[in-house]
Write an enzyme that holds these catalytic residues in place. Structure first.
Site, mmCIF file in Angstrom:
data_model
loop_
_atom_site.group_PDB
_atom_site.id
_atom_site.type_symbol
_atom_site.label_atom_id
_atom_site.label_comp_id
_atom_site.label_asym_id
_atom_site.label_seq_id
_atom_site.Cartn_x
_atom_site.Cartn_y
_atom_site.Cartn_z
ATOM 1 N N ARG A 181 0.834 -1.201 0.000
ATOM 2 C CA ARG A 181 0.000 0.000 0.000
ATOM 3 C C ARG A 181 0.874 1.259 0.000
ATOM 4 N NH1 ARG A 181 -4.599 0.045 4.351
ATOM 5 N NH2 ARG A 181 -5.337 1.719 2.992
ATOM 6 N N CYS A 183 -1.494 6.103 9.036
ATOM 7 C CA CYS A 183 -1.759 4.805 8.410
ATOM 8 C C CYS A 183 -2.860 5.025 7.384
ATOM 9 C CB CYS A 183 -2.134 3.763 9.461
ATOM 10 S SG CYS A 183 -3.563 4.207 10.485
#
Length: 285
Positions: free
Chosen positions: A178, A234
Site C-alpha cells: 500500500r 496509516c
C-alpha cells in the site's frame, strides 16, 4: 504499570473495582464480527467498545477527515463515564487484531488526558493461551465521571503534515504494497504522502502477537533520533496507534498522530508519491 500489561497481571486484578477491561475486537469491513465475538466469549468483566460506534466519530459530509474521524470530546467522555472510568481507574484494552484497536483506545484515552491505560500484550490470543477464564456474562460497571483534559499537541491535521519542517519524520504504518502504491484495496488513491518513511506496524510485534522488547524497538526506531518531531499515519488512524505505542515504549512519547491519515490526505488534491523513499535522516536539523 506501563503501556502494556501481561495476561498474568490482568488475571490477578480482574476483581478490582479500579480496573476496567475493554474489549475492542473489530474487523475492518465486517463491523458485526467484533461484537459477535465479544458476545460469544470475553474476559470476565470486560465491556465492549466498537471501533466505528465508540472510538470514531461520524464521517464528514465533505468527504474529508478520514474513514475513522476523531469523536468529539464530550461524546467520548460520556462513553467513558458510562463504562465506569474516571481518573482513578486503570483501563486495560484488548483485541485480536495485532493490538491495533486496543492501541486506538490507548491513544484516545491519553489524548483526553488519561494516562492510566494499558494494552493487553498479545491481546485476546494471549489470554486464551494462558488458559484464563472466559465468560458470556455482561456485567455493567457503576457509572463514574470522566473529565477530559485534551492534549491537542498529540494530534496533527493534513495542513500540519503538508507544512511540516525538514526536521519532521513522517512514518507510514501501512503494508509495503500500500505504501509503494502497488495496491490500494480501500482508499481512492494508491501511494503515500511524499517524504514519508515506511514503518509497517506489524514489524513491532513478535510472531505470537506480543510487542517486541524495548531494546528491539529502540533499535528499530534508532534512525528517528535525528528528527526532533515524529508524525505517524496509516490508512485511517488505527494501525498507526500500534507504531505510537511502540514509539512510546522506545522512548519517543512525543510522536504525534495524523488521525485522518491516508484516507484524509487522498481526499484532497494533495501530491501523492509511489515507490520507495530515501530513509536517511536529515543532514542538519
Amino acid at each position: 504499570m506501563g503501556n502494556l500489561v501481561s495476561a498474568d497481571w490482568l488475571a490477578e486484578r480482574l476483581d478490582q473495582p479500579d480496573v476496567a477491561v475493554i474489549d475492542c475486537r473489530f474487523v475492518l469491513g465486517k463491523p458485526e464480527v467484533g461484537r459477535a465475538a465479544y458476545l460469544a466469549g470475553h474476559i470476565p468483566g470486560a465491556l465492549y467498545f466498537d471501533l466505528e460506534q465508540d472510538l470514531a466519530g461520524p464521517k464528514r459530509p465533505d468527504g474529508h477527515g478520514g474513514r475513522h474521524p476523531l469523536p468529539d470530546s464530550a461524546s467520548l467522555a460520556a462513553r467513558f463515564s458510562a463504562a465506569g472510568i474516571d481518573e482513578t481507574v486503570t483501563v486495560v484494552a484488548y483485541d485480536d487484531q495485532e493490538l491495533a484497536m486496543a492501541s486506538r483506545l490507548w491513544w484516545l484515552l491519553r489524548y483526553l488526558g488519561h494516562d492510566r491505560v494499558a494494552v493487553l500484550d498479545g491481546g485476546w490470543q494471549a489470554w486464551q493461551r494462558g488458559g484464563y477464564p472466559v465468560t458470556t456474562e455482561i456485567r455493567p460497571r457503576a457509572e463514574r465521571r470522566f473529565v477530559p483534559r485534551v492534549r491537542p499537541a498529540m494530534l496533527v491535521t493534513a495542513a500540519d503534515v503538508k507544512q511540516r519542517s525538514a526536521g519532521t519524520a513522517l512514518l507510514d504504518s501501512r503494508s509495503k504494497e500500500r505504501y509503494s502504491g502497488q495496491q490500494e484495496p480501500i482508499d481512492r488513491k494508491a501511494g503515500h504522502i511524499p517524504g514519508a518513511l515506511h514503518f509497517f506496524y506489524r514489524e513491532n510485534l513478535r510472531p505470537d502477537g506480543t510487542l517486541r522488547a524495548t531494546s528491539e524497538l529502540r533499535q528499530r526506531f534508532a534512525s528517528l533520533d535525528a528528527y526532533p518531531e515524529v508524525i505517524v499515519y496509516c490508512g485511517s488512524g488505527v494501525t498507526a496507534c500500534v507504531n505510537l505505542l511502540a514509539l512510546h515504549q522506545a522512548g519517543r512519547p512525543d510522536a504525534k498522530l495524523y488521525l485522518g491519515s491516508w484516507s484524509d490526505w487522498c481526499s484532497y488534491d494533495y501530491p501523492v508519491a509511489t515507490g520507495e523513499e530515501p530513509d536517511d535522516p536529515p543532514s542538519a536539523v
